[in-house]
Design an enzyme around this catalytic site. Sequence first.
Site, PDB file in Angstrom:
ATOM      1  N   GLY A  11       0.846  -1.187   0.000  1.00  0.00           N
ATOM      2  CA  GLY A  11       0.000   0.000   0.000  1.00  0.00           C
ATOM      3  C   GLY A  11       0.881   1.236   0.000  1.00  0.00           C
ATOM      4  O   GLY A  11       2.050   1.185   0.395  1.00  0.00           O
ATOM      5  N   GLN A  57       2.836   9.906   1.623  1.00  0.00           N
ATOM      6  CA  GLN A  57       4.128   9.230   1.596  1.00  0.00           C
ATOM      7  C   GLN A  57       4.973   9.627   0.385  1.00  0.00           C
ATOM      8  O   GLN A  57       6.163   9.342   0.351  1.00  0.00           O
ATOM      9  CB  GLN A  57       3.943   7.711   1.624  1.00  0.00           C
ATOM     10  CG  GLN A  57       3.378   7.210   2.936  1.00  0.00           C
ATOM     11  CD  GLN A  57       3.224   5.722   2.900  1.00  0.00           C
ATOM     12  OE1 GLN A  57       2.220   5.193   2.435  1.00  0.00           O
ATOM     13  NE2 GLN A  57       4.251   5.018   3.387  1.00  0.00           N
ATOM     14  N   CYS A  67       6.115  -0.028   7.463  1.00  0.00           N
ATOM     15  CA  CYS A  67       5.703   1.113   6.651  1.00  0.00           C
ATOM     16  C   CYS A  67       6.885   1.560   5.803  1.00  0.00           C
ATOM     17  O   CYS A  67       8.009   1.645   6.300  1.00  0.00           O
ATOM     18  CB  CYS A  67       5.240   2.256   7.564  1.00  0.00           C
ATOM     19  SG  CYS A  67       4.699   3.726   6.696  1.00  0.00           S
ATOM     20  N   LEU A  68       6.626   1.857   4.535  1.00  0.00           N
ATOM     21  CA  LEU A  68       7.700   2.296   3.645  1.00  0.00           C
ATOM     22  C   LEU A  68       8.325   3.605   4.105  1.00  0.00           C
ATOM     23  O   LEU A  68       9.490   3.866   3.828  1.00  0.00           O
ATOM     24  CB  LEU A  68       7.175   2.443   2.213  1.00  0.00           C
ATOM     25  CG  LEU A  68       6.677   1.151   1.562  1.00  0.00           C
ATOM     26  CD1 LEU A  68       6.091   1.441   0.184  1.00  0.00           C
ATOM     27  CD2 LEU A  68       7.776   0.112   1.480  1.00  0.00           C
ATOM     28  N   HIS A 115      -4.349   0.891   7.477  1.00  0.00           N
ATOM     29  CA  HIS A 115      -3.005   1.475   7.604  1.00  0.00           C
ATOM     30  C   HIS A 115      -2.873   2.681   6.659  1.00  0.00           C
ATOM     31  O   HIS A 115      -2.425   3.753   7.069  1.00  0.00           O
ATOM     32  CB  HIS A 115      -1.953   0.407   7.279  1.00  0.00           C
ATOM     33  CG  HIS A 115      -0.550   0.902   7.322  1.00  0.00           C
ATOM     34  ND1 HIS A 115       0.305   0.600   8.352  1.00  0.00           N
ATOM     35  CD2 HIS A 115       0.156   1.676   6.455  1.00  0.00           C
ATOM     36  CE1 HIS A 115       1.492   1.179   8.119  1.00  0.00           C
ATOM     37  NE2 HIS A 115       1.421   1.841   6.970  1.00  0.00           N
ATOM     38  N   GLU A 116      -3.261   2.501   5.394  1.00  0.00           N
ATOM     39  CA  GLU A 116      -3.161   3.589   4.420  1.00  0.00           C
ATOM     40  C   GLU A 116      -4.141   4.715   4.742  1.00  0.00           C
ATOM     41  O   GLU A 116      -3.820   5.893   4.591  1.00  0.00           O
ATOM     42  CB  GLU A 116      -3.371   3.068   2.991  1.00  0.00           C
ATOM     43  CG  GLU A 116      -2.365   2.021   2.556  1.00  0.00           C
ATOM     44  CD  GLU A 116      -0.911   2.400   2.776  1.00  0.00           C
ATOM     45  OE1 GLU A 116      -0.565   3.594   2.649  1.00  0.00           O
ATOM     46  OE2 GLU A 116      -0.104   1.501   3.084  1.00  0.00           O
ATOM     47  N   HIS A 152      -2.792   7.080   7.138  1.00  0.00           N
ATOM     48  CA  HIS A 152      -1.887   8.066   6.524  1.00  0.00           C
ATOM     49  C   HIS A 152      -2.642   9.317   6.077  1.00  0.00           C
ATOM     50  O   HIS A 152      -2.173  10.432   6.305  1.00  0.00           O
ATOM     51  CB  HIS A 152      -1.152   7.476   5.322  1.00  0.00           C
ATOM     52  CG  HIS A 152       0.071   6.704   5.667  1.00  0.00           C
ATOM     53  ND1 HIS A 152       1.160   7.266   6.299  1.00  0.00           N
ATOM     54  CD2 HIS A 152       0.389   5.402   5.455  1.00  0.00           C
ATOM     55  CE1 HIS A 152       2.095   6.348   6.465  1.00  0.00           C
ATOM     56  NE2 HIS A 152       1.656   5.205   5.965  1.00  0.00           N
TER      57      HIS A 152
END
Length: 185
Positions: free
Chosen positions: A45, A50, A94-95, A136-137, A140
């Site tokens: 995701g 991000q 997480c990226l 999760h996304e 963000h």
Amino acid sequence: MKLPIVAYGDPVLKKVCVDIDETYPDLQELIKNMFDTMYHASGVGLAAPQVGLPIRLFIVDTKGDEDEEAYVKVFINAQILEETGEPWAFNEGCLSIPEVREDVMRKPNILISYYDENWVKHEEKVSGFSARVIQHEYDHIEGKLFTDKLSLLRRQLLKSKLDNISKGNVRTDYKMRFPKQSKKR
């Protein structure tokens, strides 16, 4: 085109994002670039903050596993309407926070309203791993990180590691933008 992923500590990751409409400039190209970026970074995701954009856009591709089919979607102006079920722990990463993984509690079922990339409105029930990735996304675009869901003690224990990430003292296989990186590198 692969975009740089914004690292922990950048203020854009803490902003509540704004809705967009069909006139958002180069939206289809942005979505394509986000998928390219996510796949290059081996993510499941990616949210617009991000990549430095405070807009209500995120993508998911859970790739499927033995229990679920692949789930590939674009979410524009999403709203989670309901979260149900007994919360369960799962080790998330997480990226934007490379090399940090922690158990996070989330409910297994959601009801979400969103527009897809063609501006078709959907209201959908999602369960399991795909629901977790969406949550999760979605966090963000609400200005929250998975680390915000950890206990105060756990966050204190991670503080130096998180500070190092924001300074660029971390290795990744993908391009990142670090908020506190020294210009002398």
